[in-house]
Design a protein around this motif. Structure first.
Motif, PDB file in Angstrom:
ATOM      1  N   ILE A  13       0.859  -1.177   0.000  1.00 51.48           N
ATOM      2  CA  ILE A  13       0.000   0.000   0.000  1.00 51.48           C
ATOM      3  C   ILE A  13       0.899   1.231   0.000  1.00 51.48           C
ATOM      4  O   ILE A  13       1.758   1.387   0.881  1.00 51.48           O
ATOM      5  CB  ILE A  13      -0.936   0.027   1.211  1.00 51.48           C
ATOM      6  N   THR A  14       0.710   2.093  -0.992  1.00 50.15           N
ATOM      7  CA  THR A  14       1.461   3.338  -1.042  1.00 50.15           C
ATOM      8  C   THR A  14       0.487   4.509  -0.965  1.00 50.15           C
ATOM      9  O   THR A  14      -0.689   4.390  -1.334  1.00 50.15           O
ATOM     10  CB  THR A  14       2.284   3.442  -2.337  1.00 50.15           C
ATOM     11  N   TYR A  15       1.011   5.657  -0.490  1.00 54.75           N
ATOM     12  CA  TYR A  15       0.188   6.844  -0.285  1.00 54.75           C
ATOM     13  C   TYR A  15       0.698   7.991  -1.143  1.00 54.75           C
ATOM     14  O   TYR A  15       1.889   8.070  -1.477  1.00 54.75           O
ATOM     15  CB  TYR A  15       0.171   7.233   1.191  1.00 54.75           C
ATOM     16  N   GLN A  16      -0.218   8.884  -1.465  1.00 57.49           N
ATOM     17  CA  GLN A  16       0.141  10.037  -2.294  1.00 57.49           C
ATOM     18  C   GLN A  16       1.181  10.917  -1.617  1.00 57.49           C
ATOM     19  O   GLN A  16       2.078  11.467  -2.264  1.00 57.49           O
ATOM     20  CB  GLN A  16      -1.126  10.831  -2.620  1.00 57.49           C
ATOM     21  N   ASP A  17       1.118  11.028  -0.307  1.00 52.94           N
ATOM     22  CA  ASP A  17       2.099  11.797   0.450  1.00 52.94           C
ATOM     23  C   ASP A  17       3.405  11.006   0.506  1.00 52.94           C
ATOM     24  O   ASP A  17       3.482   9.958   1.164  1.00 52.94           O
ATOM     25  CB  ASP A  17       1.582  12.069   1.860  1.00 52.94           C
ATOM     26  N   ALA A  18       4.409  11.470  -0.226  1.00 49.10           N
ATOM     27  CA  ALA A  18       5.675  10.738  -0.331  1.00 49.10           C
ATOM     28  C   ALA A  18       6.388  10.587   1.000  1.00 49.10           C
ATOM     29  O   ALA A  18       7.276   9.734   1.154  1.00 49.10           O
ATOM     30  CB  ALA A  18       6.586  11.437  -1.341  1.00 49.10           C
TER      31      ALA A  18
END
Length: 709
Positions: free
Chosen positions: A395-400
Motif C-alpha cells: 500500500i502506497t500513499y500520495q504523500d511521499a
C-alpha cells in the motif's frame, strides 16, 4: 326536439410506397432502470449513514444496480409498485450540519409513466419529532400520492384551515419536490380527493416549500346546497418545468441532481439534469436557488437537520429510485481498479484473454476528494480473482513522506484478505494505492475468471469495485486476423466469403474457427496451413447489419481473442401492415366543433431493414369526406393527426406526420405506428360546427419517404 347523429363510417385506406417513436422494450421499467443505473455508492448496513428501515408503511428497499459499467452501485427503490409510500432518512451519524457548507448529489429515476404519472419523490430536510418514522399522517388512511410522502393530506372536504392541513405534513421541514404527476382538479370534483395541490401548475414540475407551514397551502371554497366545502392548492417556489416536454420527469431516464448548501447566505441551490446519465459528463441543466431559514427547520437550535428522500406512487406502478453519490459534508471519495498484464504490457479489460503464467498487477486506487472529515479507519476487503496467486501486496500513499505499508500474504484465505489502511486520506494525502502483483495459475483448459467485488468501508463512507471478467488461456497464444474485407457491404441476395489467418505458439496443434453469426453458432471451420475460409450464403444473412464473431480454438480449448466482422446487407423500407378500411366512432352533432375518435382496430406499421441510423418519414393525405347518400354533401372538416404537442390537419396535399430513425433495439426494424396511439392521439376526425348529419366516407393515403439525414 330531435337528435342529430353523425356516423363517420367507412374509410378506404390506400397505400403508396416511396423510399427510411415508439420503441418496443421487452424488459420491465424497473429492469431497465437497474440495467442503466449510473455510478453511485455502496450502502453497507454495518457502516450505515442512511436507512430505509423507517416505518412499516414504507415500501422502500435497497436493490443492486445491474449495470456492469457502474459496479458497486446500490439503488434505493422508494416505490416499485402502485399506491405505495417510501422513505429513506439519514441516521444521526449522517445528519446535515446547518452551519457548514455541503454538497449532495444523487441520481433520480421517476419511472416511465410520462404524463400519466400520479406520484413522484422529494428531497426533504426535517426535524420532525417522529424522526425516522416521519411521514404525512391523518388517521390510519393510506398516504395519498399527492403528498409525495412529505406534504399535508387534503382528504376532508369540511376542513377549511390551512394550519390543519400543514399539521398532517412532516413537521419542521423543507422539501424539494420532483412531482411527476399533475394534481390539478378543481371545483366539486376536488373535494376530499387529495388531487388539487397543482391547481396553478401546467404539468410535471420541480418546486419547493415548507410542508408544515400553513402559508404553503391555499384554501379554495366550494358552496353546495348551502354548505361550504374546501379543497387546497399549494404554493410552489423555485419551479423548474419543461413546457415542450411535459413528461420530462417520468420519461424512463435517470436524472442527476446536485444540491449545494451555502450556510452563510442560508441559500440552497439545486441543479437538475446537470450530468449525462450515460457518460457522466457535465451538462448545463437547470438551476434554482432558494433561501431556506434554519429556524423553520431547527426550532430547538441543535444546528443539525435530518435529510432524506420520500416518494409516493399512484394507481399505476411507478418506480421512484435514488442512487446516492455522496453524503452531505462527511466524506467525498471513491475507489477504482485497474488490472495490467505485465507480461503482455497491456491493460486487462472485460472479456480479455490472459495466458497461464502471465504476471498481473492489480491497482486498487482510493481517492479522497474532500469533506468535513478525513476518510479514516478504512478497511479494505479484497476479493482477488480466482486462479491467481499473489506474491506481493503493498500500500502506497500520495504523500511521499509516508512510508509504504507492506501486507503479509499469510492472512490470505480463499482469495480474500482484509487489511486496514494505516493512514487516513485527507487534503494533504488524497490517494492510496493497494498494489497486488502475482502470477496467473496453470489451467488445463480455457477458464473464465468471474468478476469479484472488493469493498472499502469506514464509519463515514463505503464504496465497492469489481474486477473485470477475463479468460485464462492454458497454453497457446492464438492470433486471429481477417484478411478479407471488414466491414463488408452486400447487395440483397448476394453471397460472400470471409477469409483469414491464425498464428499459434503451438503450430502443431489442430486449430479450428468457431463462427457466431448474429448470436447463432455456425459449424466450425478447419484451419489449414494457418489459413481459413468461411463461405456465407445470402439466406444466412439478414437485411441490415450482421455481426460475425470469429474465435480460433485449439483441441485443448484454448481460444483467441474474438474478432468481429460487420456485414451490411442492403435492406428495404416498406409498410408491413395497413388497414384496408377503417371507421371513426358515431358521434352526435352538437353545433360546435369537435374531434371524433377512431373505432375498430386501426393497423399501421412500418418495417425498415436497411440498418441502424436510417431514417424515414410517414406522410398522409386525405380526400374530402363526402356523404354516402344521393346528395353527396361534403363534410365540413377533415382528419387530423394528433400528437402530445400538435394537431396536423390531413389535407389533399401530403403532409409529414411522423419521422423515425431505425434503432437496433427495435426487432426486425418494425415500428407499430398505430400501436403507439392513445384514444386522444393518432388519427382523429375534426368535425366543424356547420357539418350536416349523415354517413361520410373518404380516403387517407399513407406514404413513406426517406427523411433527410
Amino acid at each position: 326536439m330531435f337528435k342529430r347523429w353523425l356516423s363517420a363510417g367507412l374509410i378506404l385506406l390506400a397505400v403508396c410506397l416511396g423510399s427510411s417513436g415508439v420503441l418496443a422494450h421487452a424488459d420491465s421499467d424497473l429492469d431497465q432502470a437497474l440495467a442503466t443505473a449510473p455510478q453511485g455508492i455502496f450502502l453497507d448496513k454495518t457502516n450505515a449513514f442512511v436507512t430505509t428501515e423507517t416505518t412499516n408503511k414504507s415500501s422502500a428497499t435497497v436493490m443492486d444496480g445491474k449495470n456492469e459499467a457502474t459496479p458497486g452501485t446500490d439503488v434505493v427503490a422508494l416505490t416499485s409498485g402502485a399506491r405505495q409510500f417510501g422513505s429513506m432518512w439519514s441516521l444521526d451519524a449522517g445528519k446535515f450540519d446547518l452551519y457548514q457548507d455541503h454538497e449532495l448529489s444523487a441520481w433520480l429515476y421517476l419511472g416511465n409513466q410520462g404524463v400519466k404519472a400520479e406520484g413522484g419523490l422529494a428531497f426533504v430536510l426535517q426535524n420532525d419529532w417522529w424522526g425516522l418514522t416521519a411521514m404525512p399522517a391523518k388517521g390510519k388512511a393510506a398516504i395519498p400520492a399527492e403528498t409525495l410522502g412529505v406534504w399535508g393530506i387534503d382528504t376532508d372536504s369540511r376542513q377549511s384551515s390551512e394550519k390543519s392541513i400543514a399539521e398532517t405534513a412532516i413537521q419542521n421541514s423543507w422539501a424539494l419536490e420532483f412531482d411527476a404527476g399533475y394534481n390539478g382538479v378543481s371545483g366539486k370534483v376536488a373535494l376530499g380527493q387529495a388531487n388539487a395541490f397543482d391547481g396553478a401548475e401546467t404539468g410535471a414540475h420541480i418546486a419547493n416549500n415548507y410542508p408544515s407551514q400553513a402559508t404553503t397551502y391555499l384554501s379554495r371554497l366550494v358552496t353546495s346546497r348551502n354548505r361550504d366545502y374546501f379543497y387546497f392548492n399549494m404554493a410552489h417556489h423555485g419551479q423548474i418545468t419543461d413546457v415542450n416536454h411535459p413528461n420530462f420527469l417520468a420519461n424512463g431516464q435517470w436524472h442527476h441532481v446536485t444540491l449545494n448548501w451555502d450556510y452563510k447566505a442560508e441559500m440552497l441551490t439545486y441543479s437538475f439534469d446537470d450530468r449525462n446519465p450515460v457518460t457522466g459528463e457535465r451538462q448545463p441543466g437547470q438551476s434554482r436557488s432558494e433561501r431556506v431559514f434554519p429556524y423553520k427547520l431547527d426550532p430547538y437550535k441543535t444546528g443539525q437537520v435530518r435529510w432524506g428522500f420520500t416518494a409516493t406512487s399512484g394507481s399505476r406502478v411507478e418506480n421512484n429510485l435514488v442512487i446516492l453519490e455522496n453524503v452531505p459534508g462527511l466524506v467525498s471519495a471513491r475507489g477504482d481498479l485497474t488490472v495490467t498484464n505485465l507480461s503482455q504490457k497491456q491493460a486487462v479489460a472485460a472479456n480479455d484473454q490472459v495466458l497461464s503464467g502471465d504476471r498481473l498487477q492489480l491497482d486498487y486506487q482510493l481517492k479522497y476528494h474532500g469533506g468535513r472529515q478525513p476518510w479514516r479507519d478504512i478497511l479494505a476487503n479484497l476479493a482477488l480473482p480466482t486462479d491467481f496467486t499473489p506474491d506481493d501486496i503493498t500500500i502506497t500513499y500520495q504523500d511521499a513522506k509516508l512510508p509504504p505499508q507492506r501486507v503479509a500474504l499469510r492472512e490470505l484465505r480463499d482469495q480474500r484478505l482484509s487489511v486496514r489502511l494505516r493512514e487516513a486520506l485527507n487534503t494533504a494525502n488524497t490517494q492510496a494505492t493497494i498494489r497486488v502483483v502475482g502470477q496467473v495459475d496453470q489451467v488445463k483448459q480455457c477458464t473464465p475468471v468471474v468478476p469479484t467485488t472488493s469493498t472499502f468501508t469506514s464509519p463515514t463512507q463505503t464504496c465497492a469495485v469489481d474486477s473485470p471478467k477475463y479468460f485464462i488461456n492454458p497454453h497457446a497464444d492464438l492470433d486471429l486476423q481477417v484478411t478479407s474485407d471488414n466491414p463488408v457491404k452486400l447487395a440483397a441476395g448476394a453471397d460472400t466469403t470471409v477469409t483469414g489467418t491464425v498464428k499459434s505458439t503451438l503450430p502443431s496443434d489442430q486449430l479450428q474457427i468457431k463462427p457466431v453469426l448474429n448470436s447463432q453458432s455456425l459449424p466450425t471451420v478447419m484451419v489449414k496451413d494457418g489459413q481459413f475460409t468461411l463461405p456465407l450464403k445470402s439466406q444466412q444473412l439478414q437485411a441490415g447489419t450482421n455481426e460475425l464473431i470469429l474465435r480460433a480454438v485449439t483441441s485443448a480449448g484454448d481460444e483467441s481473442a474474438p474478432v468481429t466482422v460487420t456485414l451490411t446487407v442492403a435492406g428495404e423500407l416498406k409498410f408491413s401492415t395497413v388497414s384496408p378500411e377503417e371507421n371513426f366512432q358515431s358521434a352526435r352533432l352538437t353545433g360546435q366543433s369537435q374531434f371524433i375518435k377512431r373505432a375498430g382496430h386501426w393497423q399501421l406499421a412500418v418495417r425498415d431493414t436497411r440498418g441502424t441510423g436510417e431514417r424515414w418519414t410517414l406522410t398522409a393525405a386525405a380526400t374530402p369526406f363526402v356523404a354516402k347518400d344521393a346528395h353527396g354533401a361534403q363534410l365540413v372538416g377533415q382528419p387530423v393527426y394528433v400528437t402530445d404537442y400538435q394537431r396536423i390537419p390531413i389535407l389533399p396535399t401530403p403532409t409529414a406526420v411522423y419521422t423515425h430513425e431505425t434503432d437496433d433495439s427495435v426487432a426486425d426494424g418494425e415500428v407499430d405506428v398505430a400501436g403507439s396511439w392513445r384514444d386522444d392521439t393518432g388519427v382523429l376526425l375534426h368535425v366543424q360546427s356547420a357539418s350536416l348529419s349523415g354517413q361520410y366516407q373518404g380516403t387517407i393515403t399513407w406514404a413513406l419517404t426517406d427523411a433527410p439525414q
